[in-house]
Scaffold this motif. Structure first.
Motif, mmCIF file in Angstrom:
data_model
loop_
_atom_site.group_PDB
_atom_site.id
_atom_site.type_symbol
_atom_site.label_atom_id
_atom_site.label_comp_id
_atom_site.label_asym_id
_atom_site.label_seq_id
_atom_site.Cartn_x
_atom_site.Cartn_y
_atom_site.Cartn_z
ATOM 1 N N LEU A 38 -11.599 9.619 -0.295
ATOM 2 C CA LEU A 38 -10.301 9.569 0.356
ATOM 3 C C LEU A 38 -9.482 10.804 0.000
ATOM 4 N N LYS A 99 -5.806 6.001 -2.392
ATOM 5 C CA LYS A 99 -6.324 4.621 -2.389
ATOM 6 C C LYS A 99 -5.176 3.621 -2.491
ATOM 7 N N LYS A 103 -3.879 0.680 0.266
ATOM 8 C CA LYS A 103 -3.686 -0.729 -0.106
ATOM 9 C C LYS A 103 -2.257 -1.160 0.187
ATOM 10 N N VAL A 109 -10.081 0.250 4.404
ATOM 11 C CA VAL A 109 -10.913 1.424 4.137
ATOM 12 C C VAL A 109 -12.380 1.027 4.278
#
Length: 465
Positions: A38, A99, A103, A109
């Motif tokens: 990512l 990340k 979330k 993802v």
């Protein structure tokens, strides 16, 4: 059965992950597909970790010139492995941050290699497993990769791309940098400051060729003064790697070919868009020299397929990709406040020593466009803060339309200009004239005062030089 979303983003670089966040903010059920890490190239292998390296070389430069500041440093040295480790930790921290953002914004993802199989359909290969996804809209944000020399592929040992140059196993002693765009000049600056003997070869008539000619000329003199060898109007005809280094055949502007040996070579001659094997050909998505054609909102010629970032047209910059991501997401969501993407007010930055930053038209481009111009310049040596910092080399140049007072372009070279440039970017976005800039009060003592003085200079009113 396929998982269904409102939007699927293929690629999680600064364009892709920002598009996913904005789409989620607007209420779209969003998934993002990433085959590596990512944050994409910029966060993991480009913009951010290179700045960590350059910060190290900047500090090392100050250490080796400590006496200039009345300081004593005995035998400065460095640990290459720890330099690389710090850079990778910075990238890792930001990867974890992305990340967290996914979330927080409830973006799904999906890890793996994605391929568009039909309109609204995308398959993701995860080892032996395949996950099928569906969405009315798909944004392609697959980015680009370094271009290889056709006759000498990068091997990661002696011939490097930017990815290899960020994680060196050994410090080059004599380095050849092929290409003098931002990437080439930044790595040349880093390795030169760390003690390597650096030669830069550029095919065009000047380094940093997209910048204003006076900026290029200044940078050539500055880098040469630092000990680099700058060779323009020249090309590398042959590059061979051996156990002890590389041998390069360099053809100069007169057609003479000379052979030189180097410990390592960095190839920085541009990028190749990642458009292969993702299903574009079968859908009939139009491209130009491999880059996907889009309108000002990121739409391709195929309904429901969008594209942003380095996989589309220039300029190939992370901040341009991020803004394109926002524009595309808003267009897909039907957001009433969406504005079409414009590329005439995107700043460009080179984080070498000295730094370079610019926005808008160069003086030459403004004249080519038929504009009658007023040009202002102000040197760092005329600024008290620059002198106090020991950073008195550089200048700021502004280009105005003589008739309307429009700020057509701004060009800077010197310490911290990559931070200063945003002032002019905002001024251009707000369509500020020279009169408004002249009447703006700048804090003292700051480097930004030079921005004011450059504007004053264009109208014969400079106060401190």
């Amino acid at each position: 059965m396929a998982d269904t979303y409102d939007l699927i983003v293929l690629g999680s670089g600064p364009g892709g992950y920002v598009a996913a966040i904005r789409a989620a903010q607007l209420g779209l059920k969003t998934a993002i597909v990433e085959r590596e890490r990512l944050g994409g190239i910029c966060l993991n292998w480009g913009c951010i970790p290179t700045k960590a390296l350059l910060r190290t070389s900047e500090i090392y430069h100050y250490m080796t010139h400590a006496a200039d500041y009345g300081l004593t440093v005995e035998k400065p040295g460095f640990d290459l492995a720890k330099i690389v480790e710090r850079s990778r930790k910075v990238a890792g921290q930001l990867n974890a941050g992305v990340k967290g953002l996914m979330k927080k914004n409830r973006v799904t993802v999906v890890e793996g290699t994605g391929t568009i199989t039909a309109k609204g359909k995308l398959s993701v290969k995860q080892g032996d497993k395949t996950v099928n996804l569906e969405a009315k809209n798909i944004i392609v944000a697959t980015g680009a990769r370094a271009r290889d020399l056709p006759f000498a592929k990068a091997d990661g040992d002696k011939i490097w791309t930017y990815r290899h140059a960020m994680v060196p196993q050994e410090m080059p002693t004599r380095l050849l940098v092929i290409g003098s765009g931002a990437i080439g000049v930044e790595f040349a600056s880093f390795y030169s400051d760390m003690g390597a003997e650096v030669t830069v070869v550029e095919m065009l008539d000047r380094i940093l060729p997209v910048e204003d000619a006076e900026i290029s000329e200044f940078m050539t003199k500055a880098l040469t003064k630092q000990g680099m060898k700058i060779v323009t109007k020249a090309g590398v005809e042959k590059l061979e790697a051996g156990a002890k280094g590389v041998t390069a055949a360099i053809k100069d502007k007169d057609g003479k070919v000379s052979t030189e040996t180097f410990s390592h070579a960095i190839v920085a001659i541009g990028i190749v868009p990642n458009t292969e094997e993702i299903g574009l050909e079968a859908l009939g998505v139009k491209t130009t020299r491999g880059h996907i054609d889009t309108d000002a909102y990121g739409r391709t010629n195929v309904d429901g397929i969008w594209a942003i970032g380095d996989v589309t047209g220039p300029p190939w910059l992370a901040h341009k990709a991020s803004h394109e991501g926002v524009v595309a997401a808003e267009a897909i969501a039907g957001y009433k406040g969406v504005h079409p993407m414009k590329t005439d007010n995107i700043p460009g930055c080179t984080y070498a020593r000295p730094q370079v930053a610019s926005v808008g038209l160069t003086e030459a481009k403004a004249k080519e466009a038929g504009r009658k111009v007023k040009v202002g310049k102000f040197p760092f040596i005329g600024n008290g803060k620059a002198i106090a910092l020991g950073e008195a080399e550089g200048f700021i140049k502004t280009v105005f339309d003589e008739t309307t007072g429009e700020l057509l372009g701004a060009h800077m070279v010197g310490a911290e200009v990559t931070e200063l440039i945003q002032g002019y970017v905002i001024a251009r976005e707000l369509e500020t004239t020279e009169e408004e800039l002249i009447h703006t009060i700048f804090a003292h003592p700051t480097l930004s005062e030079m921005m004011h003085e450059s504007v004053l200079s264009a109208y014969g009113r400079a106060l401190h030089f």
